[in-house]
Enzyme design. Structure first.
Site, PDB file in Angstrom:
ATOM      1  N   GLU A 233      -6.992  -7.802  -0.508  1.00 15.22           N
ATOM      2  CA  GLU A 233      -7.372  -7.387   0.940  1.00 15.22           C
ATOM      3  C   GLU A 233      -8.910  -7.304   0.823  1.00 15.22           C
ATOM      4  OE1 GLU A 233      -5.366  -4.870   3.290  1.00 15.22           O
ATOM      5  OE2 GLU A 233      -3.251  -5.605   2.730  1.00 15.22           O
TER       6      GLU A 233
ATOM      7  N   GLU B 201       0.871  -1.386   0.145  1.00 19.16           N
ATOM      8  CA  GLU B 201       0.199  -0.024  -0.067  1.00 19.16           C
ATOM      9  C   GLU B 201       0.863   1.307  -0.001  1.00 19.16           C
ATOM     10  OE1 GLU B 201      -4.262  -1.312   1.968  1.00 19.16           O
ATOM     11  OE2 GLU B 201      -2.849  -0.610   3.258  1.00 19.16           O
TER      12      GLU B 201
END
Length: 436
Positions: free
Chosen positions: A281, A194
């Site tokens: 995710e 991320e």
């Protein structure tokens, strides 16, 4: 002695017979399958055949090794065909001057990979170097800050990149034999984590040099064919992704996000033909900070989102975060900055996941199993459901005494101990050489 011509004829017949047997054996032997995992025609391709990944995040460092097999069994019974897992730098290399530990007990990642492979589960590997704020220091070792307090983490800062490359030069050669193409279960390897969020939160410009350093190191240590990928939410994927044919960009999002919108953002970062849909995710619950109530999210909403991500054509892939959360043992819980204040996570990483912290199978587990059964042709193709674990109530622990740090000369008494370090303000434990 036989005449020379007769002997030559016999030798010729023997040679012809041997050649015929060899040809027959070659025809009857199974064809050699070239092991590969790629993205082609907007699909994941395993050994040249289209495949999907029905995965879940399952972290060995949050599960005592005695329970690794059990938790993997439960994940497999949920119908998962893969697991996704971080590798924390600080878990394997707590001392800079000592070799990294990849083989002792709780750190035996080869054993963990083998246990996954035995259950027919592929592995999506997330080796960082940064992994997640929900783990101590984002997975960085404590000594990194002490080595150079001015080091600019997660950037192309020379001292930082030098330490990262030294770490990856230890880790990735150990990983290489476990790649799918080498007969292991690892099909994808993630770079950073991320990273777009980090740039966005700090108002930083894209650091192409840092990302390129990670890509080059991975190629040097793992070869040119392993599938590298990044993970970012749709709002920052343009910052964290490579926009390159060499590094696949994945997107992450939870049940409150429209998959079409998320995948549209993902597609902008991958060239045509490499636009396989995957949510790396897909949140099954949420983390808990000190002072907050434990997460309690909808099981039916999770099931609906799994089906939406898979799509009507059942070609979409996902990785549930988390399928089983586990525990942040010791001092390894991380934290977040919320409203300009530090919010540490609790020891439990239960996450309201389908498989509870104690291994208990919740409603969400059976919802996930129902979805995967549809995608895999029925429950007959899934392992049987394990028995629920036996749980024990340990009663109430009562606090019988306490002392204020500033009362009754407690602080003076503490500071009188031999070895006490004076200071005008509290010092970070890293500066004191304390690693927890």
């Amino acid at each position: 002695m036989a005449p020379r011509g007769v002997a030559s004829a016999a030798a010729l017949l023997l040679l012809l017979a041997s050649s015929a047997c060899a040809a027959l054996a070659a025809r009857s032997a199974p064809a050699q399958v070239h092991k590969s995992f790629t993205v082609e025609n907007d699909r994941f391709m395993q050994d040249g055949q289209p495949t999907t990944l029905l995965a879940g995040n399952l972290h060995y460092f949050r599960i005592p090794p005695e329970y690794w097999a059990d938790r993997l069994d439960r994940a497999a019974a949920a119908g998962l065909t893969a697991i996704e897992v971080y590798i924390p730098w600080n878990w394997h290399k707590p001392r800079r001057e000592k070799p990294a530990d990849f083989s002792s007990d709780w750190r035996d990642i080869a054993k963990y990979f083998s246990l996954a492979a035995e259950r027919g589960m592929r592995v999506l590997l997330r080796p960082g170097p940064y992994i997640c704020a929900e783990w101590e220091f984002g997975g960085f070792p404590w000594w990194l800050r002490r080595q150079d307090p001015s080091m600019a983490l997660r950037t192309n800062d020379g001292p930082y990149v030098s330490e990262v490359e030294a770490w990856l030069d230890e880790l990735l050669p150990f990983i290489k034999p476990h790649l799918w193409e080498n007969g292991g279960p690892i099909v994808m390897v993630q770079l950073e984590n991320e990273y777009g969020n980090f740039l966005n939160a700090g108002g930083l410009p894209p650091d192409a040099e840092y990302k390129e350093a990670l890509r080059k190191n991975a190629r040097k240590n793992l070869g040119d064919t392993v599938l590298l990928y990044t993970t970012d939410p749709k709002s920052t994927i343009h910052l964290g992704g490579f926009n390159s044919s060499d590094v696949f960009a994945a997107v992450d999002f939870g049940p409150n996000v429209n998959p079409d919108d998320a995948f549209a953002a993902q597609h902008t970062m991958n060239p045509p033909g490499r636009r396989a849909r995957i949510d790396t995710e897909l949140y099954s619950g949420w983390l808990t900070h000190w002072g907050e109530a434990m997460a309690n999210t909808s099981a039916s909403q999770l099931g609906d989102e799994l089906q939406r991500v898979a799509g009507d054509d059942a070609t979409g892939s996902w990785s549930i975060y988390m399928i089983h959360g586990g525990t942040n043992f010791g001092w390894m819980n991380g934290g977040n900055i919320i409203n300009y204040g530090y919010a540490p996570h609790i020891t439990s990483y239960d996450y309201d996941a389908p498989i509870g912290e104690a291994g208990d199978l919740r409603e969400k587990f059976f919802v996930v199993r129902n979805v995967t059964a549809k995608l895999r042709g029925g429950k007959r193709n899934l392992p049987p459901v394990p028995a629920q674990p036996t749980l024990k109530a340990y009663g109430v622990a009562k606090q019988v005494s306490a002392a204020s740090l500033l009362a009754d000369k407690a602080l003076s008494a503490l500071c009188s101990f031999r070895g006490a370090i004076p200071g005008k303000t509290p010092l970070p434990m890293e500066d004191l050489g304390e690693t927890g």
